[in-house]
Every structure is written in structure tokens, then in C-alpha cells.
Enzyme design. Sequence first.
Site, PDB file in Angstrom:
ATOM      1  N   LYS A 279       0.834  -1.200   0.000  1.00  0.00           N
ATOM      2  CA  LYS A 279       0.000   0.000   0.000  1.00  0.00           C
ATOM      3  C   LYS A 279       0.872   1.255   0.000  1.00  0.00           C
ATOM      4  O   LYS A 279       2.007   1.205   0.465  1.00  0.00           O
ATOM      5  CB  LYS A 279      -0.874   0.023   1.266  1.00  0.00           C
ATOM      6  CG  LYS A 279      -1.992  -0.982   1.284  1.00  0.00           C
ATOM      7  CD  LYS A 279      -2.827  -0.818   2.545  1.00  0.00           C
ATOM      8  CE  LYS A 279      -3.975  -1.820   2.587  1.00  0.00           C
ATOM      9  NZ  LYS A 279      -4.996  -1.606   1.563  1.00  0.00           N
ATOM     10  N   ARG A 353     -10.546 -11.385   1.816  1.00  0.00           N
ATOM     11  CA  ARG A 353     -11.424 -12.431   1.262  1.00  0.00           C
ATOM     12  C   ARG A 353     -10.764 -13.802   1.290  1.00  0.00           C
ATOM     13  O   ARG A 353     -11.446 -14.828   1.383  1.00  0.00           O
ATOM     14  CB  ARG A 353     -11.854 -12.038  -0.159  1.00  0.00           C
ATOM     15  CG  ARG A 353     -10.725 -11.924  -1.136  1.00  0.00           C
ATOM     16  CD  ARG A 353     -11.092 -11.125  -2.377  1.00  0.00           C
ATOM     17  NE  ARG A 353     -11.128  -9.674  -2.132  1.00  0.00           N
ATOM     18  CZ  ARG A 353     -11.490  -8.774  -3.050  1.00  0.00           C
ATOM     19  NH1 ARG A 353     -11.852  -9.159  -4.261  1.00  0.00           N
ATOM     20  NH2 ARG A 353     -11.485  -7.494  -2.756  1.00  0.00           N
TER      21      ARG A 353
HETATM   22  N1  BES Z   1      -8.323  -3.665   4.257  1.00  0.00           N
HETATM   23  C1  BES Z   1      -8.395  -3.258   2.913  1.00  0.00           C
HETATM   24  C2  BES Z   1      -9.645  -2.457   2.601  1.00  0.00           C
HETATM   25  C3  BES Z   1      -9.631  -1.048   3.096  1.00  0.00           C
HETATM   26  C4  BES Z   1      -8.915  -0.080   2.443  1.00  0.00           C
HETATM   27  C5  BES Z   1     -10.415  -0.691   4.164  1.00  0.00           C
HETATM   28  C6  BES Z   1      -8.965   1.224   2.889  1.00  0.00           C
HETATM   29  C7  BES Z   1     -10.472   0.616   4.590  1.00  0.00           C
HETATM   30  C8  BES Z   1      -9.743   1.574   3.954  1.00  0.00           C
HETATM   31  C9  BES Z   1      -8.398  -4.475   2.001  1.00  0.00           C
HETATM   32  O1  BES Z   1      -7.630  -5.528   2.432  1.00  0.00           O
HETATM   33  C10 BES Z   1      -7.846  -4.031   0.702  1.00  0.00           C
HETATM   34  O2  BES Z   1      -6.705  -3.666   0.662  1.00  0.00           O
HETATM   35  N2  BES Z   1      -8.681  -4.060  -0.328  1.00  0.00           N
HETATM   36  C11 BES Z   1      -8.272  -3.646  -1.607  1.00  0.00           C
HETATM   37  C12 BES Z   1      -8.859  -4.601  -2.605  1.00  0.00           C
HETATM   38  C13 BES Z   1      -8.350  -4.392  -3.995  1.00  0.00           C
HETATM   39  C14 BES Z   1      -6.900  -4.765  -4.073  1.00  0.00           C
HETATM   40  C15 BES Z   1      -9.177  -5.233  -4.931  1.00  0.00           C
HETATM   41  C16 BES Z   1      -8.803  -2.240  -1.828  1.00  0.00           C
HETATM   42  O3  BES Z   1      -9.923  -1.955  -1.425  1.00  0.00           O
HETATM   43  O4  BES Z   1      -8.080  -1.420  -2.377  1.00  0.00           O
HETATM   44 MN    MN Z   2      -5.625  -5.346   1.812  1.00  0.00          MN
END
Ligand code: BES
Ligand code: MN
Length: 496
Positions: A279, A353
Site C-alpha cells: 500500500k 477475502r
Molecule cells: N483492508 C483493505 C480495505 C480497506 C482499504 C479498508 C482502505 C479501509 C480503507 C483491504 O484488504 C484491501 O486492501 N482491499 C483492496 C482490494 C483491492 C486490491 C481489490 C482495496 O480496497 O483497495
Molecule cells: Mn488489503
Amino acid sequence: MEFKVNIEYSEKKTSDCIVIGVFESLGFSPSTEKVNTISRGYLKDLSQNADFQGKAEQALLLHHVPHVASERVLLIGCGKKEELDEHRYKKLIKKMVNTLKETGAKNVFCYLTELKVKKKDIDWKIRSAIEIIQDALYCFDHYKSTKTLHVLNQITFIITPTQTKAAQTAIQEGIALTVGINEAKNLANTPPNICNPTYLNVSARKWAKKFKNVRVSMVNEDEMKNLGMNAYLAVGQGSKNDSLMSIMEYKSDKIPASTKPIVLVGKGMTFDSGGISIKPSQNMDEMKYDMCGAATVFGVMNVVAELNLPLYVIGVLAGAENMPGRNAYRPGDILTTLSGQTVEVLNTDAEGRLVLCDALTYVERFDPELVIDIATLTGACVVALGHHMSGLMSNHAPLAEDLLHASEQSGDLVWRLPLDEEYQEQLDSNFADMANIGGRTAGAITAGCFLSRFTHQYHWAHLDIAGTAWRTGKEKGATGRPVALLSHFLLKKALA
Ligand code: BES
Ligand code: MN
Ligand code: ZN
């Protein structure tokens, strides 16, 4: 903090402060009228000089009002009488507690519960007040050298005689609920160097020591390997903190032994760096909140056990940490899930997931009445619904309806999103049964679609709490959502 109820206004009972409502153009509520009479028209006089018009959320703190026994009188402006709805009421309570916080008042008589709030009964007024007060007084200062001290420690709500029974239940439920919410907040706010999957387990064990009819077990990495929970394991393999799934069980002794459990599964990513698909660093600290699903389950299990509800509830804390490193799983990896279905990893940041799919297959063994998973699953859900509503997806309309109803009752709002077949195609993979991401569009829904492939055996709902579980910015901190929603859902089940 202690909450009590008392019947109607009495000048003999003294407190450090009484809180009374004044409507715009100075309509007095019954108690305000009495205070005005006792003080020989002091409040009316006051209003004449335009210091206080009763505008919504105005506050005026008075000391030594003539002939009033309590040291302070706090006037809260309630706005127009006919406009007093649930939103306004909550703001008034918030104004009250935030004003009181700055005073030396220890015990307070609150008369705002006598105000007529559109479509809401005394039960709701008291429960909401307790929730708002506890939220305003909450602070996570465990790691601060100087602790915040609130002197305010007792609030008595004023009711009419016929409301006694409902009010007492409301107090009991409100307290249990806010205890659960605070437990969830504390766990969620705990930093990721402390709160790892093992810490979640330790918390569950402490819970088990505190209550009757409860039991805690766990599934460690070795057991996951033996079972074939390879998707779950893959997510945690880059971290030096072992993955660990904790199972909290509460079974009332007042229900038939054959009762099927309600299962709650919480995403417990104690830190989500994104893994190899790392990230951006801005706000990455907030990914300690990626275990808020598990924190919610923990909070709800506290409420259920505290209220001794006649239910069988199993709470799963799906703990893991998503880190990059030489052992980390990679984009391109193909994983065989516990269900036997294979998944091509296209992004290691879509890890929630992967953990959940194996946890959801695992809970089939409990032969559940229904399963609800709670997860900070997608940034896309925040884009879709903002910070006001959690996303709800379900394979069973009556379950979705029940959750929507609980949402209205609790004010802990959810909005249903579709899981139609059309979206499923976005998960197609050239090399495995499915990919772990579904492309740019409808990200919250495709994540739900992914999970839906592991929930054919039971009635299931998915709550995406990515936008609601914590606040960012100056007021950064866990909200405790959706503990209230799920507690209401379970309270209703307990009555059925
Ligand atoms: N934990 C995150 C989702 C998230 C992101 C929650 C920002 C709250 C704030 C999750 O694991 C994630 O990183 N999801 C990705 C999925 C994507 C790679 C398809 C996302 O939402 O960017
Ligand atoms: Mn994630
Ligand atoms: Zn995540």
C-alpha cells in the site's frame, strides 16, 4: 459511569447539575416549567435579555439559580418543538455531555428524556443517550503518560411512572451494549505491534474467564495446514506473527441443546500492509484497523454474554497479518482453499477475502442457523457509501431484511448492495477457478461475490465496514460499529 432512572422532577433531590430542555421561542418542557416556577421566573427573565433563545444545540450553564437545590442548571436549546427528531435528539445529548465534561459536575439529573422525539419511545431515548454519552467520554489513553480523568460519574434520567419497566430494561441493555462497544474500540485501537493474532486469542480467553456458558478454542497454523486452509495461511506467511483463528462460543443454558448456532466471522487482519502489492504509506497506520471485524465480533460476544441472552452464538476471530517479505505470498500464486476451489492471487492486498473464504468454509462444521461475516473489506465500499453506512450483502432476503430492521432500530446503518450473477464474471481467471480481484468497477460487490462462492451451505450475510469502523483525521479512533447493529439483531432473535 453509572446510569439510573428516577421519576419526574423533584426539587428535593439534589445533584451537581440538572439538565433541562428549552425550545425555540421559549417553549418550556414540563420540568423546565417547574424549574422556572421554583426559581420565581428566573428562566423567563433570562430569556428576555436574549442570551438564550432555545436554538438547537445552544447551551447555557447557570450557577445557583434562585431556590433550586442543585448547584448548576444546564439549559439545552432544543430548536423548534415540532422538529425534534432522532438526529436532533442525539445532537442535544452530545451537546449536553460535551458541556458537562468541562464542568466539575459529578452527578447529573438529565431531563432531556422527557422531550417528545418523533417516532421514538423512552426505551430508545435512554439507550441512545447512554450510547452517545459513553462515546463522548471514551478515550484510549492506555499508552499516554497522562490519563484523561472525567469527574462525571452518574447520570440519572427522568421518566414518568409508567415508563419505569421499559426504562430499566433500556438502562440494562444500554450499559451492556456500550460495554461491548468499548471492548471493540479498545481492541481495535490497540497498536499492531501489540495486537497481533495471538493477542486476539488472549483477549478471547480473558473473556471466557469472565462469563458463564462460554468457551474458547483456536485453530493454529499447523491445524490449518492439516485441514487445507491454504488461502488463510498464504496471507499470513509473510509475517513473523503466526496466523491464528480464535473461536468464541456462547451457549445459553436456557435453550434446547439442539439449537443451531448463529455464527459471526470477523476479519482480524491485525495489520494490512498490502503485502507484496504494498500500500502507499499515507495513512498506512490506519491499517491496524483492518481487524475491526474481529473487534466487532469480540464486542458482540461481550454483549451477548453480559445480557445472558437465550441464544447460541459462535464468534470467530480470523486473525492474521499481511506483510511483505521473503516468505510472503505473491501475485500469481494459485491457492487451493479449504473448499477445494482454487484462487489465483492477482493482488496480495485483496487478502481479507482469502482469510474469510477459508473461515467461512470452516464454520460449516457448526451446522449454523445463519452466518454473518464482518470485514473492513474494500476501499470501494467507502467510495460507494462513505462513512455513514456499512455495506450489506446477503444470499438470503429474510436475513437481509432482519439486518436492515436492526439497522433502523439501532441507528447503526447499513445499505444493501446486490450480488447478482452478472458481477461474478469479473472474478474469472485464466488459470484457476477464480481470481482474488474483480477489476476496477463495483469492488465492494465483487468482493462480496467472491465470498458468496464459499457460503452455499447456509444463510449468509456480509457486512463491509471499511467506511464505518473507524474515524480518520483529528478524531482518529475506532467507532465500535457495527456492535450496536448486531446486538440489536441478536436481541430481536432472543425475543423470537
Ligand atoms: N483492508 C483493505 C480495505 C480497506 C482499504 C479498508 C482502505 C479501509 C480503507 C483491504 O484488504 C484491501 O486492501 N482491499 C483492496 C482490494 C483491492 C486490491 C481489490 C482495496 O480496497 O483497495
Ligand atoms: Mn488489503
Ligand atoms: Zn485488508
